[in-house]
Design an enzyme around this catalytic site. Structure first.
Site, PDB file in Angstrom:
ATOM      1  CG  ASP A   1      -9.244  17.218 -14.717  1.00  0.00           C
ATOM      2  OD1 ASP A   1      -8.540  16.614 -15.424  1.00  0.00           O
ATOM      3  OD2 ASP A   1     -10.524  16.980 -14.356  1.00  0.00           O
TER       4      ASP A   1
ATOM      5  CE1 TYR B   1     -16.145  13.015 -15.420  1.00  0.00           C
ATOM      6  CE2 TYR B   1     -15.425  13.142 -13.224  1.00  0.00           C
ATOM      7  CZ  TYR B   1     -16.005  12.409 -14.228  1.00  0.00           C
ATOM      8  OH  TYR B   1     -16.199  11.010 -14.381  1.00  0.00           O
TER       9      TYR B   1
ATOM     10  NE  ARG C   1      -2.834   0.388   3.251  1.00  0.00           N
ATOM     11  CZ  ARG C   1      -2.291   0.838   4.539  1.00  0.00           C
ATOM     12  NH1 ARG C   1      -1.516   1.971   4.543  1.00  0.00           N
ATOM     13  NH2 ARG C   1      -2.171   0.101   5.544  1.00  0.00           N
TER      14      ARG C   1
ATOM     15  CE  LYS D   1     -12.254   9.210 -18.305  1.00  0.00           C
ATOM     16  NZ  LYS D   1     -12.419  10.455 -17.679  1.00  0.00           N
TER      17      LYS D   1
HETATM   18  C1  LIG Z   1     -12.972  11.069 -16.394  1.00  0.00           C
HETATM   19  C2  LIG Z   1     -12.609  12.143 -15.769  1.00  0.00           C
HETATM   20  C3  LIG Z   1     -12.508  12.203 -14.369  1.00  0.00           C
HETATM   21  C4  LIG Z   1     -12.740  11.205 -13.400  1.00  0.00           C
HETATM   22  O1  LIG Z   1     -11.790  10.211 -13.853  1.00  0.00           O
HETATM   23  P1  LIG Z   1     -12.102   8.809 -13.182  1.00  0.00           P
HETATM   24  O2  LIG Z   1     -10.872   8.011 -13.771  1.00  0.00           O
HETATM   25  O3  LIG Z   1     -13.470   8.366 -14.181  1.00  0.00           O
HETATM   26  O4  LIG Z   1     -12.262   8.489 -11.786  1.00  0.00           O
HETATM   27  C5  LIG Z   1     -11.937  13.643 -13.962  1.00  0.00           C
HETATM   28  N1  LIG Z   1     -12.024  14.821 -14.918  1.00  0.00           N
HETATM   29  C6  LIG Z   1     -12.028  14.469 -16.116  1.00  0.00           C
HETATM   30  C7  LIG Z   1     -11.999  15.821 -17.204  1.00  0.00           C
HETATM   31  C8  LIG Z   1     -12.499  13.422 -16.753  1.00  0.00           C
HETATM   32  O5  LIG Z   1     -12.489  13.222 -18.022  1.00  0.00           O
END
Ligand SMILES: *Cc1c(COP(=O)(O)O)cnc(C)c1O
Length: 375
Positions: free
Chosen positions: A170, A99, A47, A195
Protein backbone atom coordinates in the site's frame (compact mmCIF):
# COMPACT_ATOMS: atom_id res chain seq x y z
CA UNK A 1 11.62 10.26 -19.60
CA UNK A 2 11.30 11.69 -16.12
CA UNK A 3 8.21 11.38 -13.96
CA UNK A 4 7.13 15.04 -14.37
CA UNK A 5 6.94 14.52 -18.14
CA UNK A 6 5.28 11.12 -17.89
CA UNK A 7 2.65 12.38 -15.46
CA UNK A 8 1.54 14.88 -18.11
CA UNK A 9 1.95 12.87 -21.30
CA UNK A 10 1.56 9.15 -20.52
CA UNK A 11 -2.25 9.13 -20.42
CA UNK A 12 -3.49 11.57 -22.98
CA UNK A 13 -2.99 12.34 -26.62
CA UNK A 14 -4.72 14.98 -28.69
CA UNK A 15 -8.17 13.63 -29.54
CA UNK A 16 -8.13 12.28 -33.10
CA UNK A 17 -11.69 13.20 -34.04
CA UNK A 18 -11.70 16.84 -32.83
CA UNK A 19 -8.03 17.76 -32.30
CA UNK A 20 -8.98 18.75 -28.74
CA UNK A 21 -5.76 18.93 -26.72
CA UNK A 22 -7.48 17.28 -23.76
CA UNK A 23 -9.25 13.96 -24.32
CA UNK A 24 -13.01 14.26 -23.71
CA UNK A 25 -14.94 12.40 -21.03
CA UNK A 26 -16.62 9.44 -22.71
CA UNK A 27 -19.86 8.86 -20.83
CA UNK A 28 -21.18 6.16 -23.19
CA UNK A 29 -21.90 2.85 -21.48
CA UNK A 30 -21.95 0.97 -24.78
CA UNK A 31 -20.05 1.08 -28.06
CA UNK A 32 -21.15 0.37 -31.64
CA UNK A 33 -20.23 -2.89 -33.31
CA UNK A 34 -18.42 -2.98 -36.65
CA UNK A 35 -20.42 -4.40 -39.59
CA UNK A 36 -18.60 -7.71 -39.14
CA UNK A 37 -19.80 -7.83 -35.52
CA UNK A 38 -16.42 -7.01 -34.04
CA UNK A 39 -15.19 -4.10 -31.91
CA UNK A 40 -12.08 -2.89 -33.71
CA UNK A 41 -11.68 0.13 -31.37
CA UNK A 42 -11.45 -2.17 -28.36
CA UNK A 43 -14.41 -0.88 -26.33
CA UNK A 44 -17.61 -2.87 -25.84
CA UNK A 45 -19.30 -2.01 -22.56
CA UNK A 46 -18.59 0.52 -19.81
CA UNK A 47 -18.10 -1.85 -16.90
CA UNK A 48 -15.48 -3.84 -18.82
CA UNK A 49 -13.55 -0.82 -20.10
CA UNK A 50 -13.80 2.87 -20.92
CA UNK A 51 -11.39 5.24 -22.72
CA UNK A 52 -10.97 7.50 -19.67
CA UNK A 53 -10.27 4.48 -17.48
CA UNK A 54 -7.77 3.12 -20.01
CA UNK A 55 -5.97 6.48 -20.05
CA UNK A 56 -5.87 6.58 -16.24
CA UNK A 57 -4.61 3.00 -15.99
CA UNK A 58 -1.88 3.77 -18.50
CA UNK A 59 -0.47 6.68 -16.52
CA UNK A 60 -0.83 4.78 -13.22
CA UNK A 61 1.24 1.88 -14.59
CA UNK A 62 3.90 4.28 -15.87
CA UNK A 63 4.12 6.21 -12.58
CA UNK A 64 4.89 3.05 -10.61
CA UNK A 65 7.02 1.42 -13.32
CA UNK A 66 4.53 -1.45 -13.65
CA UNK A 67 3.34 -3.63 -16.54
CA UNK A 68 -0.34 -2.76 -16.08
CA UNK A 69 -2.80 -1.07 -13.74
CA UNK A 70 -6.43 -1.47 -12.72
CA UNK A 71 -8.52 1.42 -11.41
CA UNK A 72 -11.23 0.89 -8.78
CA UNK A 73 -13.99 2.93 -7.20
CA UNK A 74 -12.07 3.25 -3.90
CA UNK A 75 -8.86 2.20 -2.19
CA UNK A 76 -10.79 -0.37 -0.21
CA UNK A 77 -12.26 -1.82 -3.43
CA UNK A 78 -8.72 -2.17 -4.79
CA UNK A 79 -7.64 -3.97 -1.62
CA UNK A 80 -10.72 -6.17 -1.73
CA UNK A 81 -9.92 -7.18 -5.32
CA UNK A 82 -6.60 -8.58 -4.10
CA UNK A 83 -8.22 -10.61 -1.32
CA UNK A 84 -10.96 -11.82 -3.69
CA UNK A 85 -8.35 -12.98 -6.19
CA UNK A 86 -6.76 -15.39 -3.74
CA UNK A 87 -7.89 -19.02 -3.64
CA UNK A 88 -10.29 -19.64 -0.74
CA UNK A 89 -8.41 -20.82 2.35
CA UNK A 90 -5.37 -18.69 1.58
CA UNK A 91 -3.28 -17.37 4.43
CA UNK A 92 -2.53 -13.63 4.48
CA UNK A 93 0.12 -11.94 6.59
CA UNK A 94 -0.57 -8.27 7.24
CA UNK A 95 0.98 -5.62 9.48
CA UNK A 96 -0.46 -5.20 12.98
CA UNK A 97 -0.91 -1.50 12.20
CA UNK A 98 -2.54 -2.04 8.78
CA UNK A 99 -4.89 0.76 7.65
CA UNK A 100 -7.91 0.12 9.89
CA UNK A 101 -10.42 0.13 7.01
CA UNK A 102 -8.67 -2.79 5.32
CA UNK A 103 -7.94 -4.59 8.58
CA UNK A 104 -11.67 -4.45 9.38
CA UNK A 105 -12.49 -5.60 5.84
CA UNK A 106 -10.36 -8.71 6.34
CA UNK A 107 -11.78 -9.38 9.80
CA UNK A 108 -15.45 -8.76 8.99
CA UNK A 109 -15.75 -9.77 5.33
CA UNK A 110 -13.07 -12.41 4.79
CA UNK A 111 -13.28 -14.37 8.05
CA UNK A 112 -14.27 -17.89 6.99
CA UNK A 113 -12.86 -17.36 3.48
CA UNK A 114 -9.18 -16.68 4.22
CA UNK A 115 -6.95 -17.01 7.26
CA UNK A 116 -4.88 -14.05 8.37
CA UNK A 117 -2.31 -12.99 10.92
CA UNK A 118 -1.65 -9.38 11.86
CA UNK A 119 1.97 -9.24 12.98
CA UNK A 120 5.03 -7.01 13.18
CA UNK A 121 6.16 -7.74 9.62
CA UNK A 122 9.47 -5.98 10.28
CA UNK A 123 10.44 -8.68 12.75
CA UNK A 124 12.07 -11.26 10.47
CA UNK A 125 11.84 -14.05 13.05
CA UNK A 126 8.15 -13.42 13.64
CA UNK A 127 7.50 -13.12 9.91
CA UNK A 128 9.21 -16.38 8.91
CA UNK A 129 7.57 -18.18 11.86
CA UNK A 130 4.14 -17.23 10.50
CA UNK A 131 4.75 -18.40 6.93
CA UNK A 132 3.05 -21.73 6.22
CA UNK A 133 2.17 -23.85 3.16
CA UNK A 134 -1.04 -21.81 2.58
CA UNK A 135 0.56 -18.37 2.87
CA UNK A 136 -0.26 -16.64 -0.41
CA UNK A 137 0.13 -12.97 0.39
CA UNK A 138 2.15 -10.56 2.51
CA UNK A 139 0.54 -7.13 2.72
CA UNK A 140 2.78 -4.16 3.41
CA UNK A 141 2.02 -0.56 4.21
CA UNK A 142 4.93 1.81 4.54
CA UNK A 143 5.12 4.39 6.02
CA UNK A 144 2.30 3.11 8.19
CA UNK A 145 -0.73 4.94 9.41
CA UNK A 146 -0.62 6.69 11.86
CA UNK A 147 2.73 5.75 13.45
CA UNK A 148 4.81 6.32 10.30
CA UNK A 149 6.62 3.03 10.86
CA UNK A 150 8.66 1.88 7.90
CA UNK A 151 8.87 -1.62 6.48
CA UNK A 152 11.91 -2.87 4.60
CA UNK A 153 10.23 -3.73 1.29
CA UNK A 154 13.34 -5.24 -0.32
CA UNK A 155 14.07 -7.55 2.59
CA UNK A 156 10.50 -8.82 2.86
CA UNK A 157 10.09 -9.20 -0.89
CA UNK A 158 13.17 -11.47 -0.91
CA UNK A 159 11.73 -13.65 1.87
CA UNK A 160 8.37 -13.77 0.06
CA UNK A 161 9.93 -14.66 -3.29
CA UNK A 162 11.82 -17.57 -1.75
CA UNK A 163 8.48 -18.89 -0.46
CA UNK A 164 6.40 -18.16 -3.62
CA UNK A 165 4.32 -15.57 -1.79
CA UNK A 166 2.93 -12.41 -3.39
CA UNK A 167 3.81 -9.05 -1.86
CA UNK A 168 1.42 -6.12 -2.13
CA UNK A 169 2.51 -2.69 -0.92
CA UNK A 170 0.00 0.00 0.00
CA UNK A 171 1.91 3.03 -1.32
CA UNK A 172 -0.77 5.61 -0.45
CA UNK A 173 1.30 7.54 2.11
CA UNK A 174 4.52 7.78 0.12
CA UNK A 175 2.99 8.26 -3.37
CA UNK A 176 4.86 7.09 -6.49
CA UNK A 177 7.17 10.08 -6.00
CA UNK A 178 8.22 8.95 -2.54
CA UNK A 179 8.71 5.26 -3.08
CA UNK A 180 8.82 2.70 -5.90
CA UNK A 181 7.80 -0.64 -4.34
CA UNK A 182 7.89 -2.59 -7.63
CA UNK A 183 11.56 -1.69 -8.06
CA UNK A 184 12.18 -2.99 -4.55
CA UNK A 185 10.63 -6.37 -5.37
CA UNK A 186 6.91 -6.00 -4.56
CA UNK A 187 4.52 -7.76 -6.96
CA UNK A 188 1.71 -5.22 -6.68
CA UNK A 189 1.27 -1.65 -5.52
CA UNK A 190 -2.02 -0.45 -4.11
CA UNK A 191 -3.16 3.18 -3.88
CA UNK A 192 -6.07 4.95 -2.38
CA UNK A 193 -6.18 7.50 -5.20
CA UNK A 194 -8.55 9.44 -2.95
CA UNK A 195 -5.38 10.78 -1.33
CA UNK A 196 -2.29 12.26 -3.06
CA UNK A 197 -3.11 11.12 -6.59
CA UNK A 198 -6.49 12.83 -6.48
CA UNK A 199 -4.94 15.53 -4.37
CA UNK A 200 -7.92 17.85 -3.95
CA UNK A 201 -10.18 15.94 -1.52
CA UNK A 202 -12.92 15.71 -4.14
CA UNK A 203 -12.90 12.18 -5.51
CA UNK A 204 -12.82 8.62 -4.16
CA UNK A 205 -10.78 6.02 -5.99
CA UNK A 206 -8.30 3.18 -5.78
CA UNK A 207 -5.74 1.46 -7.94
CA UNK A 208 -3.59 -1.63 -8.27
CA UNK A 209 -0.42 -1.66 -10.34
CA UNK A 210 1.30 -4.92 -11.19
CA UNK A 211 4.92 -5.74 -11.92
CA UNK A 212 3.88 -8.60 -14.21
CA UNK A 213 0.84 -9.56 -16.25
CA UNK A 214 0.55 -13.03 -14.73
CA UNK A 215 -2.29 -15.35 -13.76
CA UNK A 216 -2.90 -13.50 -10.50
CA UNK A 217 -3.24 -10.25 -12.40
CA UNK A 218 -5.80 -11.82 -14.76
CA UNK A 219 -7.79 -12.81 -11.70
CA UNK A 220 -7.65 -9.24 -10.38
CA UNK A 221 -8.84 -7.88 -13.73
CA UNK A 222 -11.70 -10.38 -13.61
CA UNK A 223 -12.69 -9.07 -10.17
CA UNK A 224 -12.49 -5.50 -11.49
CA UNK A 225 -14.60 -6.16 -14.58
CA UNK A 226 -17.06 -8.76 -13.27
CA UNK A 227 -17.26 -7.37 -9.76
CA UNK A 228 -17.74 -3.92 -11.24
CA UNK A 229 -16.27 -1.72 -8.48
CA UNK A 230 -15.02 0.65 -11.16
CA UNK A 231 -14.58 4.44 -11.13
CA UNK A 232 -16.90 6.53 -13.34
CA UNK A 233 -15.52 8.03 -16.59
CA UNK A 234 -15.69 11.48 -14.96
CA UNK A 235 -13.73 10.30 -11.89
CA UNK A 236 -11.12 8.76 -14.20
CA UNK A 237 -10.91 12.05 -16.08
CA UNK A 238 -10.43 14.12 -12.91
CA UNK A 239 -7.86 11.73 -11.55
CA UNK A 240 -5.88 11.75 -14.79
CA UNK A 241 -6.01 15.55 -14.64
CA UNK A 242 -4.81 15.63 -11.02
CA UNK A 243 -1.94 13.26 -11.72
CA UNK A 244 -0.44 15.79 -14.13
CA UNK A 245 0.49 18.02 -11.18
CA UNK A 246 1.32 15.19 -8.75
CA UNK A 247 5.14 15.48 -9.00
CA UNK A 248 5.03 19.23 -8.24
CA UNK A 249 2.39 18.87 -5.55
CA UNK A 250 4.47 16.17 -3.83
CA UNK A 251 7.52 18.45 -3.83
CA UNK A 252 5.47 21.09 -2.01
CA UNK A 253 4.03 18.58 0.48
CA UNK A 254 7.49 17.17 1.27
CA UNK A 255 9.09 20.61 1.57
CA UNK A 256 6.38 21.88 3.94
CA UNK A 257 6.29 18.66 5.98
CA UNK A 258 10.05 18.67 6.59
CA UNK A 259 10.01 22.27 7.81
CA UNK A 260 6.89 21.81 9.93
CA UNK A 261 8.34 18.63 11.48
CA UNK A 262 11.58 20.46 12.35
CA UNK A 263 9.60 23.33 13.88
CA UNK A 264 7.38 21.01 15.93
CA UNK A 265 10.26 18.85 17.12
CA UNK A 266 11.87 21.76 18.98
CA UNK A 267 8.59 23.13 20.39
CA UNK A 268 8.28 22.84 24.20
CA UNK A 269 4.61 21.70 24.03
CA UNK A 270 5.49 18.78 21.76
CA UNK A 271 6.49 15.42 23.19
CA UNK A 272 7.53 13.77 19.93
CA UNK A 273 7.29 14.09 16.15
CA UNK A 274 7.05 11.01 13.95
CA UNK A 275 8.25 11.89 10.45
CA UNK A 276 10.62 9.73 8.34
CA UNK A 277 12.55 12.83 7.24
CA UNK A 278 13.72 13.61 10.77
CA UNK A 279 17.05 12.12 11.93
CA UNK A 280 15.23 11.29 15.20
CA UNK A 281 12.89 8.87 13.38
CA UNK A 282 13.95 5.38 14.55
CA UNK A 283 14.14 4.19 10.94
CA UNK A 284 15.53 7.34 9.36
CA UNK A 285 18.37 5.33 7.80
CA UNK A 286 15.94 2.91 6.13
CA UNK A 287 13.89 5.90 5.00
CA UNK A 288 16.96 7.34 3.30
CA UNK A 289 17.69 4.05 1.56
CA UNK A 290 14.18 3.12 0.55
CA UNK A 291 12.35 6.40 0.00
CA UNK A 292 12.96 9.02 -2.66
CA UNK A 293 11.26 11.64 -0.51
CA UNK A 294 9.61 11.46 2.89
CA UNK A 295 6.04 12.43 2.10
CA UNK A 296 3.64 14.93 3.57
CA UNK A 297 2.27 12.92 6.51
CA UNK A 298 3.36 13.13 10.12
CA UNK A 299 2.10 12.33 13.56
CA UNK A 300 2.77 14.52 16.56
CA UNK A 301 2.43 13.61 20.23
CA UNK A 302 1.27 16.70 22.07
CA UNK A 303 2.08 17.31 25.75
CA UNK A 304 -0.93 17.57 28.03
CA UNK A 305 -2.63 14.31 26.95
CA UNK A 306 -5.99 14.14 25.19
CA UNK A 307 -6.76 17.71 26.22
CA UNK A 308 -3.52 19.07 24.79
CA UNK A 309 -4.08 17.23 21.51
CA UNK A 310 -7.68 18.42 21.25
CA UNK A 311 -6.64 21.99 21.95
CA UNK A 312 -4.24 21.90 19.00
CA UNK A 313 -6.85 20.31 16.71
CA UNK A 314 -9.50 22.87 17.66
CA UNK A 315 -7.33 26.00 17.84
CA UNK A 316 -5.68 25.73 14.43
CA UNK A 317 -7.33 27.70 11.66
CA UNK A 318 -5.44 26.56 8.57
CA UNK A 319 -5.45 22.86 9.50
CA UNK A 320 -9.01 21.61 9.07
CA UNK A 321 -10.10 19.05 11.63
CA UNK A 322 -10.98 16.19 9.32
CA UNK A 323 -9.84 12.68 8.46
CA UNK A 324 -8.16 11.68 5.17
CA UNK A 325 -5.01 13.10 3.61
CA UNK A 326 -3.18 14.12 0.49
CA UNK A 327 -5.21 17.18 -0.48
CA UNK A 328 -3.80 20.64 -1.16
CA UNK A 329 -5.35 21.84 2.12
CA UNK A 330 -3.79 20.86 5.46
CA UNK A 331 -5.80 18.48 7.65
CA UNK A 332 -5.42 17.48 11.29
CA UNK A 333 -7.09 14.87 13.46
CA UNK A 334 -6.70 13.24 16.83
CA UNK A 335 -6.30 9.78 15.40
CA UNK A 336 -7.37 7.64 18.40
CA UNK A 337 -10.79 9.32 18.30
CA UNK A 338 -11.20 8.16 14.69
CA UNK A 339 -10.00 4.60 15.24
CA UNK A 340 -12.33 3.82 18.15
CA UNK A 341 -12.03 2.22 21.58
CA UNK A 342 -9.79 -0.76 20.68
CA UNK A 343 -7.05 1.41 19.14
CA UNK A 344 -3.41 1.18 20.20
CA UNK A 345 -2.72 4.68 18.86
CA UNK A 346 -1.53 7.03 21.66
CA UNK A 347 -4.41 9.21 22.85
CA UNK A 348 -2.36 12.43 22.48
CA UNK A 349 -1.35 11.72 18.87
CA UNK A 350 -2.47 14.15 16.19
CA UNK A 351 -2.00 13.13 12.59
CA UNK A 352 -1.27 15.92 10.15
CA UNK A 353 -1.62 15.94 6.38
CA UNK A 354 0.58 18.88 5.45
CA UNK A 355 -0.94 20.83 2.58
CA UNK A 356 0.38 23.29 0.05
CA UNK A 357 -0.29 26.54 1.91
CA UNK A 358 2.82 28.67 2.52
CA UNK A 359 4.96 27.07 5.21
CA UNK A 360 5.33 30.37 7.12
CA UNK A 361 1.55 30.56 7.50
CA UNK A 362 1.31 26.92 8.57
CA UNK A 363 4.03 27.34 11.21
CA UNK A 364 2.52 30.59 12.53
CA UNK A 365 -0.89 28.93 12.81
CA UNK A 366 0.50 25.86 14.55
CA UNK A 367 2.54 28.03 16.91
CA UNK A 368 -0.58 29.95 17.92
CA UNK A 369 -2.56 26.74 18.54
CA UNK A 370 0.27 25.27 20.64
CA UNK A 371 0.43 28.45 22.73
CA UNK A 372 -3.11 27.62 23.92
CA UNK A 373 -2.13 24.18 25.25
CA UNK A 374 -2.02 24.27 29.04
CA UNK A 375 0.49 22.07 30.80
C1 LIG B 1 -7.48 5.93 2.72
C2 LIG B 1 -6.61 4.74 2.73
C3 LIG B 1 -7.07 3.50 2.25
C4 LIG B 1 -8.49 3.28 1.79
O1 LIG B 1 -8.81 4.04 0.67
P1 LIG B 1 -10.32 4.56 0.33
O2 LIG B 1 -10.12 5.31 -0.92
O3 LIG B 1 -10.76 5.38 1.50
O4 LIG B 1 -11.18 3.35 0.17
C5 LIG B 1 -6.16 2.46 2.26
N1 LIG B 1 -4.90 2.59 2.71
C6 LIG B 1 -4.44 3.77 3.18
C7 LIG B 1 -3.04 3.86 3.68
C8 LIG B 1 -5.27 4.88 3.22
O5 LIG B 1 -4.81 6.04 3.72
Amino acid sequence: MKIETLAIHAATKTDGSTSAVIAPIVMATTFERDTDGGYSKGYIYGRASNPNRSALEKVLAVLEGGADAAAFSSGNAAGMAVFQSLAPGSHIIAPDDMYHGLRNQLKLMFAGIHKFDFIDVNNEVELTAHINAHTALIWLETPSNPLLKLTDIKKIAAIAKANHIKVVCDNTFASPLGQRPLELGADLVMHSTTKYLGGHSDLTGGALITAQKDEFWEKIQQVQQMGGAIPSPADCYWLTRSIKTLPYRMRGHVHNAQLLAEFLEQHPKVERVLYPGLPSHPQHELAQQQMLSFGGMMSVLIKGGVEGAETVVNETNLFTSATSLGGVESLIERRAAVEGPDTKTPQNLVRISVGLEHIDDLIADMNLALSKVEL
